[in-house]
Design a protein around this motif. Structure first.
Motif, short mmCIF file in Angstrom:
data_model
loop_
_atom_site.label_atom_id
_atom_site.label_comp_id
_atom_site.label_asym_id
_atom_site.label_seq_id
_atom_site.Cartn_x
_atom_site.Cartn_y
_atom_site.Cartn_z
N LYS A 16 10.53 43.35 30.46
CA LYS A 16 11.83 43.50 31.13
C LYS A 16 12.09 44.94 31.55
N TYR A 20 12.97 45.37 35.55
CA TYR A 20 14.42 45.28 35.75
C TYR A 20 14.90 45.84 37.10
N THR A 24 17.15 43.68 39.77
CA THR A 24 18.45 44.10 40.33
C THR A 24 18.46 43.91 41.84
N GLY A 62 23.50 47.72 33.57
CA GLY A 62 23.63 46.48 32.80
C GLY A 62 22.35 46.04 32.11
N ALA A 65 22.16 43.89 28.40
CA ALA A 65 22.22 42.42 28.29
C ALA A 65 20.86 41.78 28.61
N PRO A 66 20.16 42.21 29.67
CA PRO A 66 18.85 41.62 29.94
C PRO A 66 17.81 41.93 28.86
N GLU A 124 22.31 35.40 31.34
CA GLU A 124 22.05 35.53 32.77
C GLU A 124 23.34 35.74 33.55
N LYS A 127 24.45 39.31 33.14
CA LYS A 127 23.51 40.17 33.86
C LYS A 127 23.76 40.13 35.37
N CYS A 128 23.90 38.94 35.93
CA CYS A 128 24.09 38.80 37.37
C CYS A 128 25.41 39.39 37.83
N GLN A 131 24.80 43.15 37.91
CA GLN A 131 23.81 43.57 38.89
C GLN A 131 24.27 43.40 40.32
N PRO A 144 28.95 44.92 30.21
CA PRO A 144 28.89 43.62 29.52
C PRO A 144 30.20 43.20 28.87
#
Length: 300
Positions: A16, A20, A24, A62, A65-66, A124, A127-128, A131, A144
């Motif tokens: 990750k 990452y 993004t 962010g 979180a991922p 997810e 994260k989304c 991002q 988050p």
């Protein structure tokens, strides 16, 4: 079994961190607003705009979180995959010294992906949301905690599973392809090796050379991301538009979002950002499997 989960966590976090920034860019390409000119002409343009507006660190916005999600996803995938393999082997009375048929391994991958999707959807979503675009979320800085608070305030606990159907399709089909491709390429290399060397079974099942592990892992990453990419695109749009659409009194379903995207952008819209996703998934998945196999061999 616990060692599989621990080793997979390390492999997932490593992968990750590498991928990452590319993820993004993928999310920003996928979540561009409807009925407006496209903000980004492609992945390179998205990279340039991100670097101009927020520097390289903005591509890691962010990431906490991922990283947690990667630990959960990979540990859940590998743990449930091995557990399902054991259950299938016991049910069929299969010789534990022999690997399961490829069709059974693909089915085990699908089951592990379905289980993992339930754990992954809330991560997810957060994260989304972070991002998609920098800035504020209903007046609060995007992080988050603010995303979690906003989702809970407007939708309660169930809101964290917005986009679950898309995650389920992606993870079930994708994990079947992921493990299936890895196991298939691995079996091919083992067969090639056994044709040139007469070895007992226990030696034939020893770890492959590192370059073969990397190649098998890379093929798994490409299969996972390409085959079910449209489901991921729809899921990302649902999760990034959720707060805004809820304030307008709208709550489009997975099929509603899919139809709208198809009408507006066609097949190219479904696969927007796919090239960069496949390109980064090959080395990332190769690292994950190579690290996993190496650590699993080390810990026994």
């Amino acid at each position: 079994m616990a060692q599989h989960a621990y080793v997979a966590q390390i492999a997932g976090i490593t992968g990750k961190l590498f991928e990452y920034p590319f993820d993004t860019v993928k999310v920003r390409l996928q979540s561009q607003p409807e009925n407006l000119p496209l903000r980004y002409s492609g992945p390179i343009d998205c990279f340039k705009q991100a670097l101009r507006s927020g520097g390289f660190n903005s591509l890691y916005r962010g990431v906490s979180a991922p990283l947690f999600g990667a630990a959960v996803e990979t540990s859940s995938l590998f743990f449930s995959y091995r557990l399902t393999q054991k259950a299938v082997s016991d049910t069929l009375g299969h010789n534990k010294e022999e690997p399961l048929p490829l069709s059974a391994l693909v089915a085990c991958g699908a089951i592990s992906g379905g289980f993992t999707s339930v754990l992954l959807t809330p991560i997810e979503l957060v994260k989304c949301q972070i991002q998609a675009e920098p800035g504020k979320l209903l007046g609060q800085p995007k992080n988050p905690c603010s995303v979690i608070a906003c989702v809970y305030r407007h939708h309660g606990v169930v809101g964290f599973w917005r986009g679950q159907f898309g995650t389920l399709i992606r993870e079930t089909g994708g994990s079947a392809a992921w493990f299936g491709s890895y196991e298939g390429v691995t079996a091919f290399f083992r067969k090639q090796h056994s044709q040139h060397h007469s070895l007992p079974l226990d030696e034939r099942l020893q770890p492959l050379p590192i370059w073969q592990q990397l190649l098998a892992g890379a093929s798994a990453g490409v299969s996972y991301n390409f085959l079910f990419y449209p489901a991921d695109t729809i899921k990302s749009r649902m999760q990034t538009e959720e707060v805004v659409s809820s304030l307008r009194g709208q709550k489009p379903s997975f099929l509603d979002v899919g139809r709208a995207l198809w009408r507006q952008q066609g097949l190219s819209g479904m696969y927007r950002g796919c090239g960069i996703t496949v390109a980064r998934s090959a080395p990332s998945s190769a690292f994950i499997f190579a690290i996993y196999e190496s650590l699993r061999g080390y810990f026994g």
